[in-house]
Design an enzyme around this catalytic site. Structure first.
Site, mmCIF file in Angstrom:
data_model
loop_
_atom_site.group_PDB
_atom_site.id
_atom_site.type_symbol
_atom_site.label_atom_id
_atom_site.label_comp_id
_atom_site.label_asym_id
_atom_site.label_seq_id
_atom_site.Cartn_x
_atom_site.Cartn_y
_atom_site.Cartn_z
ATOM 1 N N SER A 69 -1.141 -8.086 10.027
ATOM 2 C CA SER A 69 -0.755 -8.505 8.691
ATOM 3 C C SER A 69 0.392 -8.438 8.506
ATOM 4 O O SER A 69 1.582 -9.041 9.132
ATOM 5 C CB SER A 69 -1.467 -7.699 7.589
ATOM 6 O OG SER A 69 -1.404 -8.513 6.515
ATOM 7 N N HIS A 74 11.341 -2.345 0.000
ATOM 8 C CA HIS A 74 12.498 -2.919 -0.451
ATOM 9 C C HIS A 74 13.041 -1.531 -1.091
ATOM 10 O O HIS A 74 12.397 -0.573 -1.494
ATOM 11 C CB HIS A 74 11.728 -3.487 -1.864
ATOM 12 C CG HIS A 74 11.042 -4.625 -1.400
ATOM 13 N ND1 HIS A 74 11.493 -5.917 -1.151
ATOM 14 C CD2 HIS A 74 9.541 -4.724 -1.251
ATOM 15 C CE1 HIS A 74 10.544 -6.767 -0.761
ATOM 16 N NE2 HIS A 74 9.425 -6.105 -1.010
ATOM 17 N N CYS A 89 -4.909 -4.735 9.609
ATOM 18 C CA CYS A 89 -6.619 -4.893 10.026
ATOM 19 C C CYS A 89 -6.671 -4.612 11.534
ATOM 20 O O CYS A 89 -5.837 -4.089 12.044
ATOM 21 C CB CYS A 89 -6.785 -6.663 10.066
ATOM 22 S SG CYS A 89 -6.414 -7.165 8.361
#
Length: 123
Positions: A69, A74, A89
């Site tokens: 994934s 940020h 996953c």
């Protein structure tokens, strides 16, 4: 031979890290290296990454696309804050990635949300 279906079962961590020294949140290359290392430690495979610095003294935004994934960050150096998003996953271990990032950034505070991602009715 019948193929085994790939189920989108995984764990999504949303972490707000705070109390971080501003300089640790401004270096685009160092943050990319950190997230790549965290992904490897977690047992994930990095497919691609893109990181962007908003200029001298400002924050960074970046994402790694993983076979499992993604990981994104940020940063707001002026607030000593980083928002980290880790979704993995399969056998990958997202908590190991988060621990690696938190330790490297020396973040004394972590507000964590953990979301289990699976189709309805999945055990």
């Amino acid at each position: 031979m019948t193929a085994t279906p790939h189920l989108p079962l995984g764990t999504h961590l949303l972490a707000d890290l705070s109390g971080i020294h501003a300089e640790s949140l401004r270096d685009c290359d160092a943050l990319e290296g950190l997230l790549r290392n965290a992904a490897i430690i977690a047992g994930a495979q990095v497919l691609h990454g893109h990181f962007h610095s908003f200029g001298p003294g400002h924050g960074v935004t970046g994402v790694l696309l993983l076979a499992e994934s993604h990981i994104s960050i940020h940063t707001w150096p002026e607030c000593g804050f980083a928002a980290v998003d880790i979704f993995m996953c399969g056998a990958a271990r997202p908590q190991l990635a988060l621990d690696t990032i938190q330790d490297a950034l020396q973040a004394p505070h972590c507000q964590l949300q953990s979301v289990r991602r699976a189709p309805p009715g999945h055990p």
